[in-house]
Write a protein that holds these residues in place. Structure first.
Motif, PDB file in Angstrom:
ATOM      1  N   ARG A 175     -14.257 -34.350   0.435  1.00 53.75           N
ATOM      2  CA  ARG A 175     -13.431 -34.970  -0.171  1.00 53.75           C
ATOM      3  C   ARG A 175     -12.105 -34.953   0.313  1.00 53.75           C
ATOM      4  O   ARG A 175     -11.274 -35.948   0.430  1.00 53.75           O
ATOM      5  CB  ARG A 175     -13.430 -34.526  -1.805  1.00 53.75           C
ATOM      6  N   MET A 179      -8.653 -37.393   1.989  1.00 52.02           N
ATOM      7  CA  MET A 179      -7.432 -37.324   1.506  1.00 52.02           C
ATOM      8  C   MET A 179      -6.399 -36.743   2.423  1.00 52.02           C
ATOM      9  O   MET A 179      -5.319 -36.061   1.992  1.00 52.02           O
ATOM     10  CB  MET A 179      -7.401 -36.702   0.080  1.00 52.02           C
ATOM     11  N   MET A 192      -5.344 -28.507  -3.775  1.00 54.26           N
ATOM     12  CA  MET A 192      -5.462 -29.228  -5.097  1.00 54.26           C
ATOM     13  C   MET A 192      -6.639 -29.370  -5.782  1.00 54.26           C
ATOM     14  O   MET A 192      -6.775 -29.092  -6.815  1.00 54.26           O
ATOM     15  CB  MET A 192      -4.554 -30.444  -4.902  1.00 54.26           C
ATOM     16  N   GLU A 196      -7.750 -27.709  -9.185  1.00 53.50           N
ATOM     17  CA  GLU A 196      -7.872 -28.564 -10.331  1.00 53.50           C
ATOM     18  C   GLU A 196      -9.462 -27.807 -10.731  1.00 53.50           C
ATOM     19  O   GLU A 196      -9.769 -28.054 -12.192  1.00 53.50           O
ATOM     20  CB  GLU A 196      -8.089 -29.521 -10.054  1.00 53.50           C
ATOM     21  N   ALA A 199      -8.965 -25.207 -13.438  1.00 50.07           N
ATOM     22  CA  ALA A 199      -8.020 -25.340 -14.501  1.00 50.07           C
ATOM     23  C   ALA A 199      -8.726 -25.045 -15.697  1.00 50.07           C
ATOM     24  O   ALA A 199      -7.952 -24.227 -16.684  1.00 50.07           O
ATOM     25  CB  ALA A 199      -7.754 -26.852 -14.334  1.00 50.07           C
ATOM     26  N   VAL A 200     -10.111 -25.441 -16.167  1.00 51.06           N
ATOM     27  CA  VAL A 200     -10.439 -25.121 -17.127  1.00 51.06           C
ATOM     28  C   VAL A 200     -10.945 -23.886 -17.406  1.00 51.06           C
ATOM     29  O   VAL A 200     -10.529 -23.013 -18.623  1.00 51.06           O
ATOM     30  CB  VAL A 200     -11.615 -26.035 -17.776  1.00 51.06           C
ATOM     31  N   LEU A 203      -7.830 -21.781 -18.497  1.00 51.61           N
ATOM     32  CA  LEU A 203      -7.378 -21.906 -19.761  1.00 51.61           C
ATOM     33  C   LEU A 203      -7.973 -20.721 -20.478  1.00 51.61           C
ATOM     34  O   LEU A 203      -7.343 -20.188 -21.511  1.00 51.61           O
ATOM     35  CB  LEU A 203      -7.748 -23.264 -20.539  1.00 51.61           C
ATOM     36  N   ARG A 214      -0.098 -17.856 -15.060  1.00 55.89           N
ATOM     37  CA  ARG A 214       0.878 -18.268 -14.582  1.00 55.89           C
ATOM     38  C   ARG A 214       1.318 -18.110 -13.051  1.00 55.89           C
ATOM     39  O   ARG A 214       1.797 -18.953 -12.450  1.00 55.89           O
ATOM     40  CB  ARG A 214       2.047 -18.035 -15.576  1.00 55.89           C
ATOM     41  N   TYR A 217      -0.743 -20.076 -10.514  1.00 50.19           N
ATOM     42  CA  TYR A 217      -0.322 -21.349 -10.551  1.00 50.19           C
ATOM     43  C   TYR A 217       0.852 -21.379  -9.560  1.00 50.19           C
ATOM     44  O   TYR A 217       1.048 -22.370  -8.794  1.00 50.19           O
ATOM     45  CB  TYR A 217      -0.148 -22.165 -11.812  1.00 50.19           C
ATOM     46  N   GLN A 221       0.583 -23.760  -6.472  1.00 51.61           N
ATOM     47  CA  GLN A 221       1.038 -25.037  -6.543  1.00 51.61           C
ATOM     48  C   GLN A 221       2.158 -25.293  -5.441  1.00 51.61           C
ATOM     49  O   GLN A 221       3.078 -24.555  -5.333  1.00 51.61           O
ATOM     50  CB  GLN A 221       1.555 -25.362  -8.006  1.00 51.61           C
TER      51      GLN A 221
ATOM     52  N   ALA B 189      -5.602 -38.969  -5.221  1.00 51.09           N
ATOM     53  CA  ALA B 189      -4.399 -37.829  -5.221  1.00 51.09           C
ATOM     54  C   ALA B 189      -3.252 -37.909  -6.173  1.00 51.09           C
ATOM     55  O   ALA B 189      -3.044 -36.926  -6.818  1.00 51.09           O
ATOM     56  CB  ALA B 189      -3.741 -38.104  -3.738  1.00 51.09           C
ATOM     57  N   MET B 192      -4.449 -36.629  -9.455  1.00 51.48           N
ATOM     58  CA  MET B 192      -4.433 -34.954  -9.450  1.00 51.48           C
ATOM     59  C   MET B 192      -3.117 -34.373  -9.246  1.00 51.48           C
ATOM     60  O   MET B 192      -2.930 -33.513  -9.711  1.00 51.48           O
ATOM     61  CB  MET B 192      -5.190 -34.717  -7.836  1.00 51.48           C
ATOM     62  N   ILE B 193      -2.172 -34.873  -8.411  1.00 52.02           N
ATOM     63  CA  ILE B 193      -0.881 -34.345  -8.506  1.00 52.02           C
ATOM     64  C   ILE B 193      -0.068 -34.201  -9.680  1.00 52.02           C
ATOM     65  O   ILE B 193       0.654 -33.485  -9.943  1.00 52.02           O
ATOM     66  CB  ILE B 193       0.020 -35.208  -7.531  1.00 52.02           C
ATOM     67  N   GLU B 196      -1.909 -31.941 -11.807  1.00 51.76           N
ATOM     68  CA  GLU B 196      -1.461 -30.461 -11.455  1.00 51.76           C
ATOM     69  C   GLU B 196       0.066 -30.172 -11.978  1.00 51.76           C
ATOM     70  O   GLU B 196       0.386 -28.981 -12.604  1.00 51.76           O
ATOM     71  CB  GLU B 196      -1.618 -30.358 -10.005  1.00 51.76           C
ATOM     72  N   ALA B 197       0.928 -31.102 -12.167  1.00 50.36           N
ATOM     73  CA  ALA B 197       2.237 -30.930 -12.591  1.00 50.36           C
ATOM     74  C   ALA B 197       2.393 -30.688 -14.058  1.00 50.36           C
ATOM     75  O   ALA B 197       3.329 -30.053 -14.647  1.00 50.36           O
ATOM     76  CB  ALA B 197       3.132 -32.155 -12.398  1.00 50.36           C
ATOM     77  N   ALA B 199      -0.123 -28.938 -15.461  1.00 48.10           N
ATOM     78  CA  ALA B 199      -0.841 -27.600 -15.749  1.00 48.10           C
ATOM     79  C   ALA B 199      -0.233 -26.299 -16.392  1.00 48.10           C
ATOM     80  O   ALA B 199      -0.847 -25.959 -17.486  1.00 48.10           O
ATOM     81  CB  ALA B 199      -1.649 -27.096 -14.268  1.00 48.10           C
ATOM     82  N   VAL B 200       0.778 -26.377 -16.025  1.00 50.38           N
ATOM     83  CA  VAL B 200       1.450 -25.018 -16.740  1.00 50.38           C
ATOM     84  C   VAL B 200       1.918 -25.472 -18.136  1.00 50.38           C
ATOM     85  O   VAL B 200       1.726 -24.594 -19.110  1.00 50.38           O
ATOM     86  CB  VAL B 200       2.656 -24.536 -15.857  1.00 50.38           C
ATOM     87  N   LEU B 202       0.422 -27.483 -20.007  1.00 48.02           N
ATOM     88  CA  LEU B 202      -0.992 -27.548 -20.896  1.00 48.02           C
ATOM     89  C   LEU B 202      -1.320 -26.320 -21.194  1.00 48.02           C
ATOM     90  O   LEU B 202      -2.027 -25.963 -22.365  1.00 48.02           O
ATOM     91  CB  LEU B 202      -1.951 -28.215 -19.907  1.00 48.02           C
ATOM     92  N   TYR B 217      -8.370 -32.707 -19.854  1.00 47.50           N
ATOM     93  CA  TYR B 217      -8.966 -32.365 -18.682  1.00 47.50           C
ATOM     94  C   TYR B 217     -10.264 -33.140 -18.469  1.00 47.50           C
ATOM     95  O   TYR B 217     -10.379 -33.791 -17.241  1.00 47.50           O
ATOM     96  CB  TYR B 217      -9.035 -30.898 -18.314  1.00 47.50           C
ATOM     97  N   GLN B 221      -9.968 -35.420 -15.097  1.00 43.51           N
ATOM     98  CA  GLN B 221     -10.528 -34.792 -13.778  1.00 43.51           C
ATOM     99  C   GLN B 221     -11.779 -35.697 -13.259  1.00 43.51           C
ATOM    100  O   GLN B 221     -12.796 -36.079 -13.999  1.00 43.51           O
ATOM    101  CB  GLN B 221     -11.234 -33.360 -14.186  1.00 43.51           C
TER     102      GLN B 221
END
Lengths: 413, 413
Positions: A175, A179, A192, A196, A199-200, A203, A214, A217, A221, B189, B192-193, B196-197, B199-200, B202, B217, B221
């Motif tokens: 993928r 990109m 990224m 992602e 991400a879950v 959590l 944190r 990230y 990031q 993209a 996703m960006i 990601e912005a 994420a924190v 959230l 998510y 996603q």
């Protein structure tokens, strides 16, 4: 098997490998043969005395970081005496970025390759700061950042990867090639996508370890290089799977140390065919000059060995900004590499070429016959330590000529 | 101002716009002039009786979704009587995707444009399912998914955006154009960006609303279309800022309804210059045929109006797979569009063209003089509702001829 059949099998294994990140663990716990007194580094193995400049400094710094020595002088003495041992990363299923030092406490990505049953490893990106251990720098800041990887990033990532039940890397790479990534000097999308995917799971982890999540990230990031270590491990897994096919002239490893370039070939066992340094074309950061460029090792060119990096440049034209050149120059260079490969990757496809696969499986005989040398995207280190630019390098013909001669000397299969 | 000066100013405003997502709020609370009995839809405004097919069904479904009518028949009666009102989205700072219906309860992205003081809005993507209200479908599943947006996704995103202190959209779009997006039919993209912005922020929200964060998510996603609504709002903000410059022949809106295409021009006030339908070149999903293609409105072509979408195709070659064609075809089409634009975007740069900006600011006079028609990337709806494919469309010349005539009839400034 004929040469063609052997090479087709090597190509098949490169493409059919399906690397999965299954865990993150300290190298000493999980890399077969790793011992507490061992430091791995990039390149065909050398006696400690032959490591010079930044690579030597990185090895010494690694010994200090690991607590194997109380001072720089103590580290040098132990390395010279052999009570701290140095060896090449490739022999341990590992690949090193730049100087590429590994110590036992450093966490590594554990990447299994189920179709072929092998496992590869890579340690972590240190972060954006130009002063890094793998660029030959060691000081309190470098130490603190490495310790943060050991204490915080490694354990949090380990927990996330386990919660996710492992992360398949080939779909991420496939993928990312759509990109703008070539997965060597550019891993922006892959980093990224990988983040992602966690991400879950993160959590969940944040419920008990919010600071760790944190910190993860914060590290990942906007720090696009993180995934490179995963693409390196994925490519190492694929290349090791393609190694050891009798009669195959396909390159399964390219590496360099401060002393020169070397390759290994599928049908030629564990012999390293050594040559001089590669030739570099670089764009340097403001304030640096060509005479500062130095060689301190590098194995991230495992990505090119598996059909990515310089072999996928036409999928990653934004690299222009980082390493110089023009779009057309990148396209032409990419096209030329089809001449020296045994096939096209079945998973890594270039949109600009109407989804033609990347050139994959470098054939030493074709390199010798055409004179087209593998092109590789790399970061450029400076003699005073740290990164001073980026660009591409061409492998030296000598390694390929020597390997071709060795193949010619084999009894016909 | 001369035409050239006026057009240079329009181009400057398109590029200097700096859209920021500041909030997510129900349309009825935040869109100026929105009332509970109002339904917005795509295209130059029409009396309700003239809406046909999927667009008519979408308007009726919207009335039912909003609880303005107890049944389909009841909705039709109220729409015919005018007790439920229909109007064009563009007049309210909004833009609609496909049929593009908005009701008062639907959450909208609130996008401010500080350099020019205007605000634009867009409602949410409904998700991957082919049956969607904006494709003319309304049933229990569609209702439930829209309600999920209202009750869960909207409020969670609102909280995350506020915690983040707003999200600047132009840097996300600029970066996404380097990663294979053209921000109309491909926003992989950018989605996703954007995610990601958040994420924190959230992570914080998950402490009190873990289910909401997980639902967000799950929605975002791998559902690459979410950011389109943000690129639409960002482009609407830029285009509205460029509107109303005396003497300018730059297009500031393109839109279509079930009845045909229309454009608005910076120097020609709020008049819509109407024409027939666009011409489509489509790749249809398996099992569908050309005769099913229908027109039910669309305003996502605001992205092309602002220099993205079809005007940035050479940055998004992976679109080939989705909408058909070849890389070279996409490149040629993109290059041709420079002939009808007043300039190149200063922020949205195409790596393949050695970082040339995308063609930006469609000039009606150049369209008429060259016969090159704006090319737009779109999803293709079927007459039985739902998406049946994707492709590109060419705007009809009639809109541009009419606008050019109106410009010619103006007293020379």
């Amino acid at each position: 098997m004929t040469r063609a059949d052997a090479n087709a099998e090597a190509h098949r294994r490169l493409c059919a490998s399906a690397p999965v990140l299954v865990d993150v663990r300290p190298a000493g716990e999980v890399v077969p043969g790793f011992t507490p007194d061992l430091i791995l580094t990039s390149g065909a193995p050398l006696p400690f005395a032959e490591y010079t400049g930044g690579q030597r400094d990185a090895i010494i710094g690694a010994a200090q970081f690991e607590g194997l020595a109380s001072s720089r002088e103590d580290a040098i003495a132990s390395l010279e005496a052999g009570t701290i041992r140095v060896d090449g990363a490739h022999g341990y299923g590992c690949v090193g970025s730049l100087a590429g030092v590994y110590t036992a406490s450093m966490p590594v990505f554990v990447v299994e390759n189920p179709p072929f049953g092998n496992t590869a490893f890579c340690n972590f990106y240190e972060g954006k700061e130009r002063r890094r251990l793998n660029y030959g720098c060691y000081d309190e800041g470098v130490h603190a950042r490495l310790q943060h990887v050991n204490d915080v990033l490694g354990p949090v990532l380990a927990e996330a990867v386990r919660k996710a039940g492992g992360i398949e890397l080939q779909p991420i790479i496939r993928r990312a090639v759509q990109m703008g990534d070539e997965l060597h000097s550019r891993s922006a999308a892959a980093t990224m996508i990988f983040t992602e995917a966690l991400a879950v799971p993160l959590l969940d982890i944040a419920e008990t370890n919010p600071a760790g999540v944190r910190a993860l990230y914060e590290a990942f990031q906007g720090n696009d290089y993180h995934f490179l270590r995963l693409s390196m491990a994925a490519c190492k897994a694929a290349c090791d799977a393609a190694h050891g096919i009798a009669g195959s002239s396909v390159v399964t490893a390219m590496t360099f140390s401060c002393q020169g370039f070397a390759i290994r070939v599928s049908g030629l066992g564990d012999t390293w065919f050594r040559g001089p340094h590669a030739a570099a074309t670089a764009k340097l950061f403001e304030g640096h000059s060509e005479d500062e460029i130095t060689w301190m090792g590098g194995e991230s060119i495992i990505t090119e060995t598996a059909g990515l990096g310089g072999f996928a440049q036409a999928a990653a034209l934004p690299l222009q900004r980082y390493q110089g050149g023009t779009a057309q120059g990148m396209i032409d260079r990419n096209l030329e590499l089809y001449d020296i490969c045994v096939g096209e990757h079945t998973e890594y496809l270039i949109p600009l070429f109407d989804y033609r696969g990347t050139p994959t499986g470098i054939d030493v005989e074709r390199v010798v016959a055409t004179g087209v040398l593998p092109a590789m995207d790399v970061g450029i280190p400076g003699r005073d330590g740290g990164q001073i630019g980026a660009g591409f390098i061409r492998a030296p013909i000598e390694c390929f000529s020597a390997a071709a001669a060795a193949l010619g000397a084999q009894v016909d299969p």
